[in-house]
Motif scaffolding. Structure first.
Motif, PDB file in Angstrom:
ATOM      1  N   TYR A  22       3.935   1.762  -1.045  1.00 13.73           N
ATOM      2  CA  TYR A  22       4.692   1.953  -2.290  1.00 13.73           C
ATOM      3  C   TYR A  22       3.847   1.620  -3.520  1.00 13.73           C
ATOM      4  CZ  TYR A  22       8.822   2.311   0.644  1.00 13.73           C
ATOM      5  OH  TYR A  22       9.738   2.704   1.573  1.00 13.73           O
ATOM      6  N   ARG A  23       2.554   1.760  -3.437  1.00 16.79           N
ATOM      7  CA  ARG A  23       1.659   1.372  -4.530  1.00 16.79           C
ATOM      8  C   ARG A  23       1.910   2.161  -5.811  1.00 16.79           C
ATOM      9  NH1 ARG A  23      -1.128   4.353  -0.942  1.00 16.79           N
ATOM     10  NH2 ARG A  23      -2.234   6.187  -1.704  1.00 16.79           N
ATOM     11  N   LYS A  24       2.389   3.394  -5.698  1.00 14.07           N
ATOM     12  CA  LYS A  24       2.643   4.212  -6.886  1.00 14.07           C
ATOM     13  C   LYS A  24       4.112   4.221  -7.281  1.00 14.07           C
ATOM     14  CE  LYS A  24      -1.312   7.210  -6.253  1.00 14.07           C
ATOM     15  NZ  LYS A  24      -1.809   8.567  -6.130  1.00 14.07           N
ATOM     16  N   SER A  25       4.923   3.451  -6.550  1.00 12.23           N
ATOM     17  CA  SER A  25       6.360   3.422  -6.837  1.00 12.23           C
ATOM     18  C   SER A  25       6.695   2.244  -7.739  1.00 12.23           C
ATOM     19  CB  SER A  25       7.164   3.286  -5.549  1.00 12.23           C
ATOM     20  OG  SER A  25       6.885   4.349  -4.685  1.00 12.23           O
TER      21      SER A  25
ATOM     22  N   SER B  68       5.310  -3.220 -10.606  1.00 10.17           N
ATOM     23  CA  SER B  68       4.729  -2.727  -9.355  1.00 10.17           C
ATOM     24  C   SER B  68       5.070  -3.652  -8.185  1.00 10.17           C
ATOM     25  CB  SER B  68       3.210  -2.621  -9.498  1.00 10.17           C
ATOM     26  OG  SER B  68       2.649  -3.915  -9.571  1.00 10.17           O
TER      27      SER B  68
ATOM     28  N   PHE C 189      -0.987   0.831  -9.757  1.00 10.61           N
ATOM     29  CA  PHE C 189      -0.742   2.270  -9.842  1.00 10.61           C
ATOM     30  C   PHE C 189       0.678   2.653 -10.225  1.00 10.61           C
ATOM     31  CE2 PHE C 189      -4.028   1.787  -6.485  1.00 10.61           C
ATOM     32  CZ  PHE C 189      -5.084   2.342  -7.183  1.00 10.61           C
ATOM     33  N   ALA C 190       1.546   1.706 -10.460  1.00  5.71           N
ATOM     34  CA  ALA C 190       2.935   2.041 -10.791  1.00  5.71           C
ATOM     35  C   ALA C 190       2.999   2.658 -12.186  1.00  5.71           C
ATOM     36  CB  ALA C 190       3.800   0.781 -10.728  1.00  5.71           C
ATOM     37  N   PRO C 191       4.044   3.414 -12.453  1.00 12.53           N
ATOM     38  CA  PRO C 191       4.173   4.035 -13.783  1.00 12.53           C
ATOM     39  C   PRO C 191       4.296   2.978 -14.883  1.00 12.53           C
ATOM     40  CG  PRO C 191       5.780   4.953 -12.229  1.00 12.53           C
ATOM     41  CD  PRO C 191       5.103   3.818 -11.555  1.00 12.53           C
TER      42      PRO C 191
ATOM     43  N   TRP D 147       0.828  -1.206   0.000  1.00 14.11           N
ATOM     44  CA  TRP D 147       0.000   0.000   0.000  1.00 14.11           C
ATOM     45  C   TRP D 147       0.861   1.254   0.000  1.00 14.11           C
ATOM     46  CZ3 TRP D 147      -0.314   3.701   3.921  1.00 14.11           C
ATOM     47  CH2 TRP D 147      -1.276   4.687   3.724  1.00 14.11           C
TER      48      TRP D 147
END
Length: 193
Positions: A122-125, A153, A146-148, A120
């Motif tokens: 690091y969900r966007k990392s 992810s 949600f990762a780039p 949770w």
């Protein structure tokens, strides 16, 4: 510590605990817990058990009709010892159930709970980035949720780590037992000839 190693270590510890078994770890930790916090109660329990066994042996060797006074005194001693032992056993049983609840909660937080939190947080990392065009349209799935785009992810990395560790576990078990895997059908024909 980098995210890639942290997630791998968390998954590895979780699978190691699963492989060893929570019940085995619980028994081991409870034995240590008893030695540290309840050593006097355990010693008293052992002493009481041996005293009861000696008293019962003597009671069985005493005639209730010929030596009633001695037999009655021994009987009261055995009954009192059994009552004390039952009280001590219930005390230790209560301590065990309390320890079991705390231990299982701690194991859950240190394994699954920590994995959920790291996933949770690091969900966007991105755990790491993939070279462009390697996986085509699958790059979206590897970055899920949600990762780039173009990265892997945390959730996907956790699944990959778990899968690799489980395969490694299976290989280690097969090597340890010394069993060969079932040959492929084409190999069977070659061996028959």
């Amino acid at each position: 510590m980098s995210l890639i190693i942290t997630i791998f270590a968390l998954v590895f510890v979780t699978e190691l605990i699963s492989w060893i078994g929570k019940s085995v770890l619980l028994e081991f930790a409870y034995a240590i817990y008893l030695r540290i916090f309840y050593s006097s109660a355990v010693t008293r329990q052992r002493k009481l058990k041996s005293e009861i066994l000696v008293a019962k042996k003597e009671l069985l060797q005493t005639s209730a009709q010929d030596q009633f006074a001695k037999w009655a005194k021994l009987r009261r001693g055995v009954d009192k010892g059994l009552a004390d032992l039952e009280k001590l056993n219930s005390e230790l049983s209560s301590a065990r159930s309390s320890f079991s609840l705390k231990f299982n909660t701690a194991v859950w937080f240190l394994t699954a709970g920590l994995q959920f939190f790291v996933g949770w947080w690091y969900r966007k990392s991105a755990v790491f980035y993939l070279p462009p065009g390697w996986f085509g349209p699958l790059t979206w799935w590897l970055a899920f949720p949600f990762a780039p785009t173009g990265s892997v992810s945390c959730g996907v990395w956790q699944m990959a780590c778990r899968r690799v560790i489980k395969v490694g576990e299976r290989v280690a078990k097969e090597l340890a037992t010394g069993t060969e895997s079932e040959p492929v059908p084409s190999e069977r024909k070659e061996k028959a000839e």
